[in-house]
Design a protein around this motif. Sequence first.
Motif, PDB file in Angstrom:
ATOM      1  N   VAL A  22     -13.540 -39.429  30.844  1.00  0.00           N
ATOM      2  CA  VAL A  22     -13.165 -38.374  31.791  1.00  0.00           C
ATOM      3  C   VAL A  22     -14.165 -37.224  31.737  1.00  0.00           C
ATOM      4  O   VAL A  22     -14.564 -36.671  32.766  1.00  0.00           O
ATOM      5  N   LYS A  23     -14.607 -36.890  30.540  1.00  0.00           N
ATOM      6  CA  LYS A  23     -15.520 -35.763  30.364  1.00  0.00           C
ATOM      7  C   LYS A  23     -16.903 -36.016  30.960  1.00  0.00           C
ATOM      8  O   LYS A  23     -17.701 -35.080  31.097  1.00  0.00           O
ATOM      9  N   GLN A  24     -17.188 -37.267  31.337  1.00  0.00           N
ATOM     10  CA  GLN A  24     -18.470 -37.575  31.965  1.00  0.00           C
ATOM     11  C   GLN A  24     -18.566 -37.002  33.373  1.00  0.00           C
ATOM     12  O   GLN A  24     -19.654 -36.860  33.915  1.00  0.00           O
ATOM     13  N   ASN A  25     -17.431 -36.682  33.961  1.00  0.00           N
ATOM     14  CA  ASN A  25     -17.403 -36.099  35.301  1.00  0.00           C
ATOM     15  C   ASN A  25     -16.913 -34.662  35.198  1.00  0.00           C
ATOM     16  O   ASN A  25     -15.765 -34.412  34.827  1.00  0.00           O
ATOM     17  N   LYS A  26     -17.764 -33.720  35.530  1.00  0.00           N
ATOM     18  CA  LYS A  26     -17.467 -32.293  35.350  1.00  0.00           C
ATOM     19  C   LYS A  26     -16.338 -31.790  36.248  1.00  0.00           C
ATOM     20  O   LYS A  26     -15.854 -30.668  36.065  1.00  0.00           O
ATOM     21  N   ASN A  27     -15.915 -32.617  37.200  1.00  0.00           N
ATOM     22  CA  ASN A  27     -14.824 -32.213  38.092  1.00  0.00           C
ATOM     23  C   ASN A  27     -13.446 -32.406  37.460  1.00  0.00           C
ATOM     24  O   ASN A  27     -12.441 -32.058  38.073  1.00  0.00           O
ATOM     25  N   PHE A  28     -13.418 -32.965  36.247  1.00  0.00           N
ATOM     26  CA  PHE A  28     -12.139 -33.253  35.594  1.00  0.00           C
ATOM     27  C   PHE A  28     -12.096 -32.662  34.188  1.00  0.00           C
ATOM     28  O   PHE A  28     -13.128 -32.522  33.525  1.00  0.00           O
ATOM     29  N   THR A  29     -10.890 -32.350  33.736  1.00  0.00           N
ATOM     30  CA  THR A  29     -10.670 -31.920  32.355  1.00  0.00           C
ATOM     31  C   THR A  29      -9.397 -32.571  31.835  1.00  0.00           C
ATOM     32  O   THR A  29      -8.423 -32.739  32.589  1.00  0.00           O
ATOM     33  N   VAL A  30      -9.382 -32.973  30.571  1.00  0.00           N
ATOM     34  CA  VAL A  30      -8.206 -33.616  29.977  1.00  0.00           C
ATOM     35  C   VAL A  30      -7.263 -32.528  29.456  1.00  0.00           C
ATOM     36  O   VAL A  30      -7.628 -31.741  28.591  1.00  0.00           O
ATOM     37  N   SER A  31      -6.052 -32.497  29.990  1.00  0.00           N
ATOM     38  CA  SER A  31      -5.061 -31.508  29.560  1.00  0.00           C
ATOM     39  C   SER A  31      -4.463 -31.882  28.210  1.00  0.00           C
ATOM     40  O   SER A  31      -4.337 -31.039  27.321  1.00  0.00           O
ATOM     41  N   THR A  32      -4.088 -33.146  28.056  1.00  0.00           N
ATOM     42  CA  THR A  32      -3.537 -33.616  26.785  1.00  0.00           C
ATOM     43  C   THR A  32      -3.478 -35.144  26.785  1.00  0.00           C
ATOM     44  O   THR A  32      -3.703 -35.784  27.819  1.00  0.00           O
ATOM     45  N   ILE A  33      -3.167 -35.698  25.627  1.00  0.00           N
ATOM     46  CA  ILE A  33      -2.973 -37.139  25.472  1.00  0.00           C
ATOM     47  C   ILE A  33      -1.555 -37.384  24.961  1.00  0.00           C
ATOM     48  O   ILE A  33      -1.138 -36.758  23.981  1.00  0.00           O
ATOM     49  N   CYS A  34      -0.812 -38.271  25.626  1.00  0.00           N
ATOM     50  CA  CYS A  34       0.529 -38.638  25.195  1.00  0.00           C
ATOM     51  C   CYS A  34       0.532 -40.093  24.732  1.00  0.00           C
ATOM     52  O   CYS A  34      -0.208 -40.916  25.270  1.00  0.00           O
ATOM     53  N   ARG A  35       1.355 -40.403  23.731  1.00  0.00           N
ATOM     54  CA  ARG A  35       1.352 -41.732  23.113  1.00  0.00           C
ATOM     55  C   ARG A  35       2.317 -42.716  23.751  1.00  0.00           C
ATOM     56  O   ARG A  35       2.268 -43.907  23.451  1.00  0.00           O
ATOM     57  N   ASN A  36       3.202 -42.249  24.613  1.00  0.00           N
ATOM     58  CA  ASN A  36       4.127 -43.152  25.300  1.00  0.00           C
ATOM     59  C   ASN A  36       4.664 -42.467  26.545  1.00  0.00           C
ATOM     60  O   ASN A  36       4.437 -41.268  26.770  1.00  0.00           O
ATOM     61  N   GLY A  37       5.396 -43.228  27.361  1.00  0.00           N
ATOM     62  CA  GLY A  37       5.883 -42.704  28.623  1.00  0.00           C
ATOM     63  C   GLY A  37       6.873 -41.573  28.486  1.00  0.00           C
ATOM     64  O   GLY A  37       6.861 -40.622  29.269  1.00  0.00           O
ATOM     65  N   GLU A  38       7.741 -41.661  27.483  1.00  0.00           N
ATOM     66  CA  GLU A  38       8.743 -40.605  27.288  1.00  0.00           C
ATOM     67  C   GLU A  38       8.071 -39.275  26.957  1.00  0.00           C
ATOM     68  O   GLU A  38       8.440 -38.225  27.504  1.00  0.00           O
ATOM     69  N   GLU A  39       7.074 -39.337  26.098  1.00  0.00           N
ATOM     70  CA  GLU A  39       6.326 -38.129  25.747  1.00  0.00           C
ATOM     71  C   GLU A  39       5.607 -37.566  26.982  1.00  0.00           C
ATOM     72  O   GLU A  39       5.559 -36.345  27.187  1.00  0.00           O
ATOM     73  N   ALA A  40       5.079 -38.452  27.816  1.00  0.00           N
ATOM     74  CA  ALA A  40       4.381 -38.029  29.028  1.00  0.00           C
ATOM     75  C   ALA A  40       5.331 -37.340  30.005  1.00  0.00           C
ATOM     76  O   ALA A  40       4.996 -36.293  30.583  1.00  0.00           O
ATOM     77  N   LEU A  41       6.510 -37.914  30.189  1.00  0.00           N
ATOM     78  CA  LEU A  41       7.481 -37.318  31.120  1.00  0.00           C
ATOM     79  C   LEU A  41       7.920 -35.940  30.649  1.00  0.00           C
ATOM     80  O   LEU A  41       8.095 -35.018  31.460  1.00  0.00           O
ATOM     81  N   ASN A  42       8.103 -35.775  29.341  1.00  0.00           N
ATOM     82  CA  ASN A  42       8.463 -34.459  28.803  1.00  0.00           C
ATOM     83  C   ASN A  42       7.358 -33.441  29.071  1.00  0.00           C
ATOM     84  O   ASN A  42       7.622 -32.285  29.420  1.00  0.00           O
ATOM     85  N   PHE A  43       6.108 -33.888  28.923  1.00  0.00           N
ATOM     86  CA  PHE A  43       4.981 -32.988  29.182  1.00  0.00           C
ATOM     87  C   PHE A  43       4.905 -32.622  30.662  1.00  0.00           C
ATOM     88  O   PHE A  43       4.656 -31.461  31.019  1.00  0.00           O
ATOM     89  N   LEU A  44       5.141 -33.587  31.530  1.00  0.00           N
ATOM     90  CA  LEU A  44       5.053 -33.348  32.969  1.00  0.00           C
ATOM     91  C   LEU A  44       6.140 -32.421  33.489  1.00  0.00           C
ATOM     92  O   LEU A  44       6.003 -31.826  34.561  1.00  0.00           O
ATOM     93  N   GLU A  45       7.225 -32.291  32.731  1.00  0.00           N
ATOM     94  CA  GLU A  45       8.301 -31.384  33.142  1.00  0.00           C
ATOM     95  C   GLU A  45       7.813 -29.948  33.267  1.00  0.00           C
ATOM     96  O   GLU A  45       8.279 -29.199  34.121  1.00  0.00           O
ATOM     97  N   GLY A  46       6.884 -29.565  32.397  1.00  0.00           N
ATOM     98  CA  GLY A  46       6.442 -28.164  32.408  1.00  0.00           C
ATOM     99  C   GLY A  46       4.970 -27.956  32.675  1.00  0.00           C
ATOM    100  O   GLY A  46       4.457 -26.840  32.511  1.00  0.00           O
ATOM    101  N   ASN A  47       4.263 -29.013  33.098  1.00  0.00           N
ATOM    102  CA  ASN A  47       2.822 -28.896  33.298  1.00  0.00           C
ATOM    103  C   ASN A  47       2.379 -29.603  34.574  1.00  0.00           C
ATOM    104  O   ASN A  47       2.819 -30.718  34.857  1.00  0.00           O
ATOM    105  N   LYS A  48       1.519 -28.953  35.328  1.00  0.00           N
ATOM    106  CA  LYS A  48       0.980 -29.519  36.558  1.00  0.00           C
ATOM    107  C   LYS A  48      -0.232 -30.391  36.220  1.00  0.00           C
ATOM    108  O   LYS A  48      -1.179 -29.938  35.581  1.00  0.00           O
ATOM    109  N   ILE A  49      -0.174 -31.647  36.637  1.00  0.00           N
ATOM    110  CA  ILE A  49      -1.253 -32.600  36.372  1.00  0.00           C
ATOM    111  C   ILE A  49      -1.689 -33.229  37.692  1.00  0.00           C
ATOM    112  O   ILE A  49      -0.854 -33.615  38.521  1.00  0.00           O
TER     113      ILE A  49
END
Length: 231
Positions: A22-49
Amino acid sequence: MAYRVLIVEDDPMVAMINEQYVKQNKNFTVSTICRNGEEALNFLEGNKIDLIVLDVYMPVMDGVETLKRIRDKKISSEVIMVTAANDTNTLEQTMHLGVLDYLIKPFTLERFLVALEKFLSQKETLKQNSIIDQNCIDRLMTQIGTQDKKIKPTEYPKGINKKTLSSMIEYFNENPGWHSVDMIAEKLKISIVTVRHYMNYLVQQKSIVEDINYETGGRPCMLYKKSDCQE
């Protein structure tokens, strides 16, 4: 402002590689890494991706179920699905749920970057069109692989200026061979975003053909030249 990316991957090594890609393209930045879907959904509740790189096979909640929950919650993020298995059933399910792209492990950096470019291309098309008309929809559908009829030359979609279009066509008539967006922008003294927009239109019209140059020493570069089979 860079587009925000969420990586959902249970394998730490693969997650790290995806982050570096992802970092190879300057138009993108990694907000975070989640280890499973449940963790991802919890993160998406309060963060715009803007874009989610989502693995299929994960513990707790797999990628397909996660994607279903994302759509149920009306989360507008685009999704690139990643899987180690060439599973046609999974492919069909995720396509019906509206994924941007689908990558089979092990994929190359070049193929990953093509998926990011697809995201950028769609976003730029939408930005160039404040009013969504049929021509805009046709260009978006063409970019994700849907074949469509050619638009008549006199029917210019929103954001396509006749004079600028003529300059583009004249440039390719006078300069045979392959050209990058940067080369065209510099020669015509217009922005790279504008060139990309017109290239998308001309490729759809089959006036211009495109290819990807992987031998740049860095991230792949899109190249364009005049079509040899114009009507």
